[in-house]
Scaffold this motif. Structure first.
Motif, PDB file in Angstrom:
ATOM      1  N   GLN A 117      -6.208   5.092   0.249  1.00 43.05           N
ATOM      2  CA  GLN A 117      -4.782   4.587   0.167  1.00 43.05           C
ATOM      3  C   GLN A 117      -4.736   3.780  -1.607  1.00 43.05           C
ATOM      4  O   GLN A 117      -5.879   3.488  -1.727  1.00 43.05           O
ATOM      5  CB  GLN A 117      -4.342   3.280   1.169  1.00 43.05           C
ATOM      6  CG  GLN A 117      -5.673   2.306   1.233  1.00 43.05           C
ATOM      7  CD  GLN A 117      -5.475   1.329   2.410  1.00 43.05           C
ATOM      8  OE1 GLN A 117      -4.446   0.575   2.389  1.00 43.05           O
ATOM      9  NE2 GLN A 117      -6.211   1.496   3.295  1.00 43.05           N
ATOM     10  N   ARG A 177       0.854  -1.203  -0.083  1.00 43.01           N
ATOM     11  CA  ARG A 177      -0.057   0.010   0.128  1.00 43.01           C
ATOM     12  C   ARG A 177       0.915   1.175  -0.123  1.00 43.01           C
ATOM     13  O   ARG A 177       1.853   1.225   0.664  1.00 43.01           O
ATOM     14  CB  ARG A 177      -0.866   0.067   1.358  1.00 43.01           C
ATOM     15  CG  ARG A 177      -1.883  -1.111   1.328  1.00 43.01           C
ATOM     16  CD  ARG A 177      -2.743  -1.498   0.099  1.00 43.01           C
ATOM     17  NE  ARG A 177      -3.240  -2.898   0.182  1.00 43.01           N
ATOM     18  CZ  ARG A 177      -4.363  -2.819   0.981  1.00 43.01           C
ATOM     19  NH1 ARG A 177      -5.071  -2.129   1.558  1.00 43.01           N
ATOM     20  NH2 ARG A 177      -5.014  -4.209   0.878  1.00 43.01           N
ATOM     21  N   VAL A 189       0.660  -4.674   4.374  1.00 52.03           N
ATOM     22  CA  VAL A 189       0.010  -4.223   5.294  1.00 52.03           C
ATOM     23  C   VAL A 189      -0.615  -5.189   6.298  1.00 52.03           C
ATOM     24  O   VAL A 189      -1.034  -4.965   7.428  1.00 52.03           O
ATOM     25  CB  VAL A 189      -1.226  -3.109   4.833  1.00 52.03           C
ATOM     26  CG1 VAL A 189      -2.172  -3.824   4.146  1.00 52.03           C
ATOM     27  CG2 VAL A 189      -1.703  -2.106   5.933  1.00 52.03           C
ATOM     28  N   ASP A 220      -9.468   5.712   4.004  1.00 52.89           N
ATOM     29  CA  ASP A 220      -9.279   4.305   4.446  1.00 52.89           C
ATOM     30  C   ASP A 220      -7.989   4.171   5.105  1.00 52.89           C
ATOM     31  O   ASP A 220      -7.537   2.959   5.242  1.00 52.89           O
ATOM     32  CB  ASP A 220      -9.692   3.292   3.417  1.00 52.89           C
ATOM     33  CG  ASP A 220      -8.969   3.183   2.256  1.00 52.89           C
ATOM     34  OD1 ASP A 220      -7.836   4.089   2.277  1.00 52.89           O
ATOM     35  OD2 ASP A 220      -9.038   2.401   1.411  1.00 52.89           O
ATOM     36  N   TYR A 221      -7.145   5.114   5.193  1.00 57.20           N
ATOM     37  CA  TYR A 221      -5.721   5.123   5.882  1.00 57.20           C
ATOM     38  C   TYR A 221      -5.438   6.437   6.641  1.00 57.20           C
ATOM     39  O   TYR A 221      -6.042   7.446   6.198  1.00 57.20           O
ATOM     40  CB  TYR A 221      -4.682   4.741   4.813  1.00 57.20           C
ATOM     41  CG  TYR A 221      -4.032   6.168   4.355  1.00 57.20           C
ATOM     42  CD1 TYR A 221      -3.081   6.498   4.961  1.00 57.20           C
ATOM     43  CD2 TYR A 221      -4.427   6.745   3.115  1.00 57.20           C
ATOM     44  CE1 TYR A 221      -2.214   7.769   4.433  1.00 57.20           C
ATOM     45  CE2 TYR A 221      -3.897   7.819   2.513  1.00 57.20           C
ATOM     46  CZ  TYR A 221      -2.789   8.400   3.206  1.00 57.20           C
ATOM     47  OH  TYR A 221      -2.230   9.320   2.553  1.00 57.20           O
ATOM     48  N   SER A 231       6.381   0.545   8.147  1.00 52.73           N
ATOM     49  CA  SER A 231       6.137   1.412   6.855  1.00 52.73           C
ATOM     50  C   SER A 231       7.418   2.250   6.924  1.00 52.73           C
ATOM     51  O   SER A 231       8.354   2.266   7.753  1.00 52.73           O
ATOM     52  CB  SER A 231       4.764   1.989   7.242  1.00 52.73           C
ATOM     53  OG  SER A 231       5.029   2.701   8.556  1.00 52.73           O
ATOM     54  N   GLY A 269       0.245   5.467   0.736  1.00 55.10           N
ATOM     55  CA  GLY A 269      -0.521   6.635   1.208  1.00 55.10           C
ATOM     56  C   GLY A 269       0.029   7.719   0.658  1.00 55.10           C
ATOM     57  O   GLY A 269       1.168   8.308   1.398  1.00 55.10           O
ATOM     58  N   PHE A 283       1.466   3.634   9.657  1.00 56.91           N
ATOM     59  CA  PHE A 283       0.318   3.705   8.452  1.00 56.91           C
ATOM     60  C   PHE A 283      -0.767   2.844   8.970  1.00 56.91           C
ATOM     61  O   PHE A 283      -0.478   1.388   9.123  1.00 56.91           O
ATOM     62  CB  PHE A 283       0.920   3.109   7.162  1.00 56.91           C
ATOM     63  CG  PHE A 283      -0.019   3.114   6.105  1.00 56.91           C
ATOM     64  CD1 PHE A 283       0.096   3.870   5.097  1.00 56.91           C
ATOM     65  CD2 PHE A 283      -0.959   1.708   5.854  1.00 56.91           C
ATOM     66  CE1 PHE A 283      -0.847   3.947   4.123  1.00 56.91           C
ATOM     67  CE2 PHE A 283      -1.797   1.972   4.818  1.00 56.91           C
ATOM     68  CZ  PHE A 283      -1.746   2.943   3.966  1.00 56.91           C
ATOM     69  N   SER A 296      -4.639   1.179   8.377  1.00 63.21           N
ATOM     70  CA  SER A 296      -5.569   0.884   7.493  1.00 63.21           C
ATOM     71  C   SER A 296      -6.814   0.701   8.031  1.00 63.21           C
ATOM     72  O   SER A 296      -6.817   0.049   9.259  1.00 63.21           O
ATOM     73  CB  SER A 296      -5.029  -0.228   6.487  1.00 63.21           C
ATOM     74  OG  SER A 296      -6.269  -0.478   5.273  1.00 63.21           O
TER      75      SER A 296
END
Length: 252
Positions: free
Chosen positions: A136, A7, A214, A63-64, A221, A9, A105, A107
């Protein structure tokens, strides 16, 4: 459809609306948290619970939630994101209590709203450099063999001290963050156009958050930025493309 656990961001709703802090030190503006720089910080003028409110002109989803460059861990501080559900602010996830300055990070299930709130609690006046939240970017496929996870891509300069006779007298270790890459393999042409290209336009100017897995390693991260020019993708098979972006960054 992207199904991997890798993922990125980079979308930050804080850049798209009006941001107001319930307490703010005039020398450490709340705008510092969404300029993507780690050289400046937001600081409130008081301790306790501090709210950072975002108001958007139209609804948008997130959503993050990610952050880096904070000292909350020094004083048992916490941080979380809330959204307005029409009648009250509701937590997007349980408050995070950092134990160090590792980039985080988080989620969570996607929420949509015009009003968002970052809630920070701390017994001392905290400082924080970067906060980002939004939708994300999930890579279509994860990282492949031959790739170096960020925690292992240590970029260090070693300076030895030796005697006239060649004896080892000591060593200085200068950390320069990490170096690794984001590798795409067999990404569909449609996904590259709709999803990858907007990210590249962001990465040409600003840092971003990257978490390779994730699901399995959510705490691994990196606060990253591109290492030099971004290499253009190439057609790897009919209807699919491949790309590799060299990155530098911080994992702690």
């Amino acid at each position: 459809m992207a199904t991997s656990n890798a993922r990125i961001g980079y979308e930050n709703l804080l850049e798209n609306g009006t941001v107001v802090a319930s307490s703010e030190n005039a020398d450490f503006s709340v705008a510092n948290i969404f300029d993507w720089r780690t050289s400046d910080f937001f600081k409130p003028a008081a301790t306790g619970t501090i709210n950072i409110d975002l108001t958007l002109a139209t609804t948008d989803s997130a959503d993050y939630f990610a952050f880096y460059g904070q000292n909350l861990y020094d004083n048992g501080g916490t941080i979380k994101l809330q959204y307005w559900n029409g009648s009250a602010y509701v937590d997007c996830f349980a408050a995070v209590t950092p134990t160090d300055n590792t980039p985080r990070f988080v989620s969570f299930t996607a929420r949509t709203s015009t009003k968002w709130r970052v809630v920070i609690t701390c017994t001392d006046i905290p400082s924080i450099a970067v906060i980002s939240f939004g939708a994300q970017l999930a890579l279509e496929r994860g990282m492949y063999l031959g790739w170096t996870p960020p925690q292992f891509g240590r970029a260090t300069q070693l300076i030895d001290s030796t005697s006239d006779g060649g004896e080892f007298l000591g060593r200085s270790v200068i950390s320069q963050g990490i170096r690794t890459s984001i590798i795409l393999n067999h990404a569909s042409d449609a996904w590259m156009r709709s999803t990858w290209l907007p990210f590249v336009r962001h990465a040409e100017q600003k840092p971003f958050f990257f978490v390779p897995d994730v699901a399995t390693y959510p705490l691994e991260s990196v606060f990253a930025f591109t290492d030099g020019e971004i290499t253009a993708p190439s057609q790897s098979a009919y209807g699919f493309m491949g790309a590799s972006i060299a990155i530098r960054g911080m994992v702690e």
